[in-house]
Design a protein around this motif. Structure first.
Motif, short mmCIF file in Angstrom:
data_model
loop_
_atom_site.label_atom_id
_atom_site.label_comp_id
_atom_site.label_asym_id
_atom_site.label_seq_id
_atom_site.Cartn_x
_atom_site.Cartn_y
_atom_site.Cartn_z
N ASN A 8 86.26 49.82 37.78
CA ASN A 8 85.85 50.49 39.20
C ASN A 8 86.59 50.07 39.90
O ASN A 8 87.96 49.16 39.89
CB ASN A 8 84.17 50.48 39.68
CG ASN A 8 83.32 49.29 39.66
OD1 ASN A 8 84.09 48.21 39.79
ND2 ASN A 8 82.46 49.28 39.09
N SER A 9 86.31 49.68 41.53
CA SER A 9 86.95 48.72 42.28
C SER A 9 87.34 47.34 42.29
O SER A 9 88.21 47.03 43.13
CB SER A 9 86.73 48.88 43.36
OG SER A 9 84.97 48.96 43.73
N SER A 40 86.04 55.06 42.37
CA SER A 40 84.44 53.81 43.24
C SER A 40 83.68 53.39 42.06
O SER A 40 82.87 54.66 42.22
CB SER A 40 85.28 53.68 43.71
OG SER A 40 86.56 53.98 44.57
N ALA A 41 82.67 52.07 42.49
CA ALA A 41 81.13 52.57 41.96
C ALA A 41 80.87 53.06 41.13
O ALA A 41 79.95 53.12 41.15
CB ALA A 41 80.67 52.88 42.98
N ARG A 42 81.88 53.07 39.71
CA ARG A 42 81.42 53.11 38.86
C ARG A 42 80.80 52.19 37.64
O ARG A 42 81.66 51.43 37.38
CB ARG A 42 82.56 54.40 38.34
CG ARG A 42 82.09 55.81 39.35
CD ARG A 42 81.32 56.64 39.48
NE ARG A 42 81.67 57.73 40.21
CZ ARG A 42 80.91 58.61 40.20
NH1 ARG A 42 79.40 58.49 40.03
NH2 ARG A 42 81.11 59.29 41.10
N SER A 43 79.71 53.11 36.84
CA SER A 43 79.84 51.65 35.71
C SER A 43 79.95 52.35 34.04
O SER A 43 80.76 53.82 34.45
CB SER A 43 78.21 52.07 35.13
OG SER A 43 77.65 53.03 35.02
N GLN A 72 79.68 47.27 36.42
CA GLN A 72 79.88 48.10 37.19
C GLN A 72 79.27 46.00 38.18
O GLN A 72 78.03 46.16 37.01
CB GLN A 72 78.93 48.48 37.59
CG GLN A 72 78.06 48.48 39.35
CD GLN A 72 77.07 49.67 39.26
OE1 GLN A 72 77.40 51.05 38.79
NE2 GLN A 72 75.71 50.06 40.22
#
Length: 232
Positions: A8-9, A40-43, A72
């Motif tokens: 992610n980020s 962004s903000a993903r698991s 994450q």
């Protein structure tokens, strides 16, 4: 050498995979290519659910030597989910002889007590999967402690969660050492900062030349010292 980053980020921040590529090439004298699936903000659960076919295709047909797996971090996901979806990624890697790398993240600046749990999770996960462990969180803790009085050496971006240009320099250095067994020349003190001082996150810089920053040489030496200690 070809490397795929999934995350992610914390993966895409400041173009970290590109900085890693440059360090690897300088350390080895060989060509490296990097590719990224980071949102962004993903698991990992999201990656292997919503984006499964992108991950599957890239791993099975991309011809990668390494897969960097970044879960994450803030907040941490359920440990059972991390194990389940890392295992699925590793099983895909086994089919094409791609070596998985577990990316150990760092705790938020305001919650340093979370680092011990991150270290435990990712150390155990790497052993379970017979994967390489990038002990970034452990190195982060040591460097942060030694440089805590240096305003120009803060590993955190201003949100206290993401990496600054210095933090991403540390990450790229750790991955380079893990993958190649070497570090780039001591005079390589380049990093990237794609953030703008007048925005909280977006938009970011789109002219790569504007991103380039220089890490103080004494800060670089501290980072190199702990990377060498933690990754042998």
């Amino acid at each position: 050498m070809k490397i795929l980053f999934i995350g992610n980020s914390h993966t895409y921040m400041n173009d970290m995979p590109e900085l890693t590529r440059q360090m690897i090439e300088l350390a080895t004298g060989e060509t490296a290519e990097v590719f990224m699936l980071a949102y962004s903000a993903r698991s990992l659960k999201w990656h292997m659910g919503e984006e499964y076919f992108s991950e599957r295709f890239n791993i099975l047909h991309g011809g990668y030597d390494y897969l960097v797996i970044q879960e994450q971090a803030h907040p941490m996901t359920d440990e059972s989910d991390t194990i389940t979806y890392t295992d699925r990624l590793v099983e895909l890697c086994k089919k094409v002889n791609t070596k998985p790398i577990i990316f150990e993240t760092w705790a938020e600046k305001a919650k340093p007590e979370n680092q011990a749990e991150m270290n435990r999770r990712y150390t155990e996960l790497a052993k379970k999967e017979n994967a390489l462990l990038a002990p970034i969180g452990e190195i982060w803790t040591e460097v942060s402690s030694e440089l805590k009085d240096r305003a120009d050496a803060d590993l955190y971006w201003r949100d206290g969660a993401h990496a600054s240009a210095v933090g991403d320099y540390l990450i790229a250095m750790a991955l380079t050492k893990l993958i190649t067994g070497k570090l780039p020349p001591e005079d390589f003190v380049k990093s990237y900062d794609f953030t703008r001082p007048d925005t909280d996150w977006f938009p970011v810089k789109e002219n790569v030349d504007e991103e380039i920053v220089e890490i103080p040489s004494d800060v670089s030496k501290v980072i190199r010292k702990y990377v060498e200690e933690k990754i042998r």
